[in-house]
Design a protein around this motif. Structure first.
Motif, PDB file in Angstrom:
ATOM      1  N   GLY A   9       0.783  -1.228   0.000  1.00  0.00           N
ATOM      2  CA  GLY A   9       0.000   0.000   0.000  1.00  0.00           C
ATOM      3  C   GLY A   9       0.811   1.272   0.000  1.00  0.00           C
ATOM      4  O   GLY A   9       0.257   2.368   0.122  1.00  0.00           O
ATOM      5  N   LYS A 171      -7.080  -2.080   5.221  1.00  0.00           N
ATOM      6  CA  LYS A 171      -8.037  -1.785   4.166  1.00  0.00           C
ATOM      7  C   LYS A 171      -9.329  -2.538   4.424  1.00  0.00           C
ATOM      8  O   LYS A 171      -9.306  -3.741   4.674  1.00  0.00           O
ATOM      9  CB  LYS A 171      -7.499  -2.222   2.794  1.00  0.00           C
ATOM     10  CG  LYS A 171      -6.430  -1.355   2.186  1.00  0.00           C
ATOM     11  CD  LYS A 171      -6.073  -1.892   0.801  1.00  0.00           C
ATOM     12  CE  LYS A 171      -4.968  -1.090   0.155  1.00  0.00           C
ATOM     13  NZ  LYS A 171      -4.604  -1.639  -1.184  1.00  0.00           N
ATOM     14  N   ASP A 176     -14.178   1.982   4.248  1.00  0.00           N
ATOM     15  CA  ASP A 176     -13.567   3.103   3.539  1.00  0.00           C
ATOM     16  C   ASP A 176     -14.593   3.833   2.674  1.00  0.00           C
ATOM     17  O   ASP A 176     -14.546   5.059   2.539  1.00  0.00           O
ATOM     18  CB  ASP A 176     -12.397   2.606   2.693  1.00  0.00           C
ATOM     19  CG  ASP A 176     -11.288   1.999   3.550  1.00  0.00           C
ATOM     20  OD1 ASP A 176     -11.254   2.316   4.755  1.00  0.00           O
ATOM     21  OD2 ASP A 176     -10.484   1.226   3.017  1.00  0.00           O
ATOM     22  N   THR A 183      -7.153   7.135  -0.722  1.00  0.00           N
ATOM     23  CA  THR A 183      -6.075   6.249  -0.284  1.00  0.00           C
ATOM     24  C   THR A 183      -5.040   7.022   0.517  1.00  0.00           C
ATOM     25  O   THR A 183      -4.557   6.546   1.564  1.00  0.00           O
ATOM     26  CB  THR A 183      -5.402   5.590  -1.496  1.00  0.00           C
ATOM     27  OG1 THR A 183      -6.371   4.824  -2.219  1.00  0.00           O
ATOM     28  CG2 THR A 183      -4.264   4.680  -1.062  1.00  0.00           C
ATOM     29  N   GLN A 187      -4.041   6.428   4.498  1.00  0.00           N
ATOM     30  CA  GLN A 187      -2.678   6.152   4.943  1.00  0.00           C
ATOM     31  C   GLN A 187      -2.239   7.108   6.046  1.00  0.00           C
ATOM     32  O   GLN A 187      -1.508   6.721   6.961  1.00  0.00           O
ATOM     33  CB  GLN A 187      -1.720   6.249   3.749  1.00  0.00           C
ATOM     34  CG  GLN A 187      -1.915   5.138   2.725  1.00  0.00           C
ATOM     35  CD  GLN A 187      -1.069   5.342   1.481  1.00  0.00           C
ATOM     36  OE1 GLN A 187      -0.510   6.415   1.263  1.00  0.00           O
ATOM     37  NE2 GLN A 187      -0.968   4.321   0.652  1.00  0.00           N
TER      38      GLN A 187
END
Length: 296
Positions: A9, A171, A176, A183, A187
């Motif tokens: 990721g 994830k 989400d 993304t 993070q």
């Protein structure tokens, strides 16, 4: 030859991998743990509270080695999870695993409940670990990294339940999508979510409405307790319920939101071959503006 790509990721450049190779070459005596700390420091990989992401770095290094891009130093001890000390000492384990008298009746007879925040090395730590190891179907794993442990007692100081909050899943598609973050935002802001990874009502306790009441009590203090310990105030809690094993009724009664289901895969399933039970995903906002904070 390594070409810049996404690993675990994270976009990892050719220059960064070369830096990792140099660290390994210059310090061949380092352990894998020491190397992961150095990599985190070199790239300033930190949580929102400023702690080094050395565990994430260690997983990233393992993936690089698995793909043949680096060669890690040999392990300095046998692999696998180390058995917790309390579980390896029969005398300690026997004290907490003895048969208990049945506790039943109306919730009002047990109130007010006492919520004990269990610190490492405290007298209650052995009880907490042994209860999960003996009675929870997932055992006592999942307590590494950032976490809060709660031991719940009734007004007579009898132990009723264990609740564990830890780090959020990396994830989760339904979660989400519900949050609506990108993304990059995920993070950077994942540390603002905490995961209720264990919830155990001891088997000799049979009190209606107890589970949802305990969830309510712990959630009301969770944000402040986490902030005091990690200098970071989470704004959302998550949990995953095996739908073939549990109904999730106590979470719904405690006003958790059912937002979807998992796809039956694990985070380490690169090739979509490992199937695990599908779980319902529940979320609980810890502050009114949680979406704004997570998407900041």
């Amino acid at each position: 030859m390594y070409v810049s790509q996404v690993v675990q990721g994270r976009w990892l450049s050719t220059e960064e991998v070369e830096t990792i190779r140099c660290l390994i070459a210059e310090h061949p005596h380092w352990s894998r743990r020491r190397l992961s700390v150095a990599v985190s420091e070199a790239f300033n990989w930190r949580t929102a509270s400023g702690q080094l992401k050395d565990m994430s770095a260690r997983l990233l290094l393992a993936k690089l080695a698995q793909r043949g891009f680096i060669e890690l130093p040999a392990r300095q001890r046998r692999g696998g999870r180390q058995r917790l000390r309390v579980l390896s000492q029969p005398d300690l384990f026997r004290v907490t695993s003895r048969e208990q008298s049945l506790i039943e009746g109306p919730l009002g007879f047990l109130r007010p409940l006492e919520i004990v925040l269990v610190e490492p090395g405290a007298a209650q730590a052995n009880d907490f670990v042994c209860h999960l190891a003996q009675h929870h179907y997932l055992g006592c794993d999942g307590a590494s990294g950032q976490n809060l442990r709660y031991l719940i007692r009734d007004c007579y100081r009898r132990e009723l339940a264990c609740v564990l909050f830890g780090c959020a899943a990396w994830k989760v598609k339904a979660r989400d999508r519900f949050i609506g973050w990108s993304t990059e935002q995920r993070q950077r802001r994942l540390g603002l979510i905490t995961n209720n990874s264990r919830f155990l009502i001891l088997p000799h306790v049979r009190v209606p409405h107890l589970a949802s009441h305990i969830l309510g009590l712990t959630l009301r203090r969770l944000r402040l307790d986490w902030q005091r310990k990690y200098q970071l105030a989470p704004c959302l809690a998550e949990t995953f319920i095996e739908r073939d094993r549990f109904s999730g009724a106590c979470y719904r009664a405690a006003n958790w939101l059912l937002v979807g289901q998992t796809c039956g895969r694990t985070r380490h399933d690169r090739y979509d071959t490992v199937r695990v039970p599908i779980k319902d995903i529940y979320l609980y906002p810890l502050c009114a503006d949680f979406k704004e904070r997570l998407c900041a």
